[in-house]
Design an enzyme around this catalytic site. Sequence first.
Site, PDB file in Angstrom:
ATOM      1  CG  ASP A 102      -2.133   0.912   1.014  1.00  0.00           C
ATOM      2  OD1 ASP A 102      -2.972   0.985   1.922  1.00  0.00           O
ATOM      3  OD2 ASP A 102      -2.216   1.569  -0.052  1.00  0.00           O
ATOM      4  CG  ASP A 276      -5.954  -5.293   2.368  1.00  0.00           C
ATOM      5  OD1 ASP A 276      -6.519  -4.455   1.648  1.00  0.00           O
ATOM      6  OD2 ASP A 276      -5.596  -5.071   3.546  1.00  0.00           O
TER       7      ASP A 276
HETATM    8  C1  LIG Z   1      -9.767  -1.503   6.906  1.00  0.00           C
HETATM    9  N1  LIG Z   1     -10.420  -0.633   5.967  1.00  0.00           N
HETATM   10  C2  LIG Z   1      -9.715  -0.020   4.997  1.00  0.00           C
HETATM   11  N2  LIG Z   1      -8.394  -0.234   4.762  1.00  0.00           N
HETATM   12  C3  LIG Z   1      -8.075   0.605   3.756  1.00  0.00           C
HETATM   13  C4  LIG Z   1      -6.829   0.835   3.145  1.00  0.00           C
HETATM   14  C5  LIG Z   1      -5.624   0.034   3.599  1.00  0.00           C
HETATM   15  C6  LIG Z   1      -5.724  -1.368   3.042  1.00  0.00           C
HETATM   16  N3  LIG Z   1      -4.852  -2.298   3.784  1.00  0.00           N
HETATM   17  C7  LIG Z   1      -3.455  -2.045   3.512  1.00  0.00           C
HETATM   18  C8  LIG Z   1      -2.535  -2.583   4.548  1.00  0.00           C
HETATM   19  C9  LIG Z   1      -1.315  -3.003   4.129  1.00  0.00           C
HETATM   20  C10 LIG Z   1      -0.413  -3.521   5.043  1.00  0.00           C
HETATM   21  C11 LIG Z   1      -0.725  -3.559   6.388  1.00  0.00           C
HETATM   22  C12 LIG Z   1      -1.981  -3.121   6.822  1.00  0.00           C
HETATM   23  C13 LIG Z   1      -2.898  -2.623   5.896  1.00  0.00           C
HETATM   24  C14 LIG Z   1      -6.765   1.836   2.125  1.00  0.00           C
HETATM   25  N4  LIG Z   1      -5.547   2.095   1.535  1.00  0.00           N
HETATM   26  C15 LIG Z   1      -5.470   3.096   0.627  1.00  0.00           C
HETATM   27  N5  LIG Z   1      -4.299   3.380   0.051  1.00  0.00           N
HETATM   28  N6  LIG Z   1      -6.573   3.830   0.251  1.00  0.00           N
HETATM   29  C16 LIG Z   1      -7.794   3.602   0.764  1.00  0.00           C
HETATM   30  O1  LIG Z   1      -8.767   4.305   0.412  1.00  0.00           O
HETATM   31  C17 LIG Z   1      -7.927   2.561   1.761  1.00  0.00           C
HETATM   32  C18 LIG Z   1      -9.173   2.288   2.358  1.00  0.00           C
HETATM   33  C19 LIG Z   1      -9.230   1.308   3.363  1.00  0.00           C
HETATM   34  N7  LIG Z   1     -10.247   0.890   4.151  1.00  0.00           N
END
Ligand SMILES: CNc1nc2c(CCNCc3ccccc3)c3nc(N)[nH]c(=O)c3cc2[nH]1
Length: 382
Positions: A102, A276
């Site tokens: 991410d 994820d």
């Molecule tokens: C839980 N709900 C949620 N998560 C979102 C994320 C993170 C996704 N998980 C990435 C991750 C990677 C490694 C470790 C932990 C998490 C988002 N990432 C981005 N870039 N944009 C979003 O709008 C966005 C919206 C989300 N809603």
Amino acid sequence: LTRPDAAPSEAPAFGFALHATDGTARRGTVTTAHGEIRTPAFMPVGTLGTVKCLYPEQVRATGADILLGNTYHLMLRPGAERVAGQGGLHRFMNWPHPILTDSGGFQVMSLAKLRKITEKGVTFQSHVDGSRHELTPERSLEIQGLLGSDIQMQLDECVALPADRREMERAMELSLRWAARSKAAFFGRRGHGLFGIVQGGDDEELRARSAAGLVEIGFDGYALGGLAVGEPQEVMFRVIEATAPALPADRPRYLMGVGTPQDILGGVARGIDMFDCVMPTRAGRHGLAYTRYGKVNLRNARHADDPRPLDAASDCPAARDWSRAYLHHLVRTGEALGAMLLTHVNVAYYQSLMAELRVAIETGRFAEVKAQIEADWARGDI
Ligand SMILES: CNc1nc2c(CCNCc3ccccc3)c3nc(N)[nH]c(=O)c3cc2[nH]1
């Protein structure tokens, strides 16, 4: 950079092939430099370069084709340049399969202190030691390139819901401008892809504008961001129904941060390919097991004398070879093995759900398989 002498066959080009559809559910394969991803796919989260409590080979054995890493966490500790110096994230964590990272924007907004968003990017103070940092669309991709991830995400701004329309519009338009800068800055080594992220909150017109803008720029895949941020499930499903058809059918669709098994089942039904969520790993550390018959809270005293395994029919040893009584004991005493076994149970359950859905779509039986899965959940854990 691929070595000038690299034989073209050495690193496959990034790609997506759609093998079957059943209604709006899709069965495909994403091809990356580090291997293939069978979709619909669930991607376990490995925030700090580890899927907490599991060996990489255990994660692989559950059927996971790809893991998630995170720019925000890894840029703070141990640092992107340090990971690159160790040969990149695949080598560093001994996971020779695909990795998606991410871009860090979401984690800055949810974890960092003193965040400031400007046209250029976002500045913030580390939640670890208070040091000041800046993430721009360009720096985020530089970090993801140093980590060596196979699928890289644009830097974006995700607004929490509910939000007023002007706020959702502002963040969506900023994310679109950052998408264009990301595309310009992305040096896609062979087999590595860049995904755009659709924003727009729960407003279908904003979502349509965001999707059209991203398709105009052109990406290897498209993520639906800005969801799983507190909205009801039916709002999330309505936004997916309005957005998925606006994305090209020959590119992967990734619903970020989702979700529960119920969210995933509904997302697959509406045309999502990749998911994820921290749920299976985080819940495992808190004594919560996901099984084919629903959730089981092993902290509950009702398990204290139950000799049965969680699921005797499971091919995951952690669900089959230990009793609920023992798992209850481990959870109550806070033993590390409790977190290890339940994390294994949960990641394996999520992967078995995805495998069942992939076969259902291939065989044109998605509707009946979905109904049977929902009936098993409703039956509950007896
Ligand atoms: C839980 N709900 C949620 N998560 C979102 C994320 C993170 C996704 N998980 C990435 C991750 C990677 C490694 C470790 C932990 C998490 C988002 N990432 C981005 N870039 N944009 C979003 O709008 C966005 C919206 C989300 N809603």
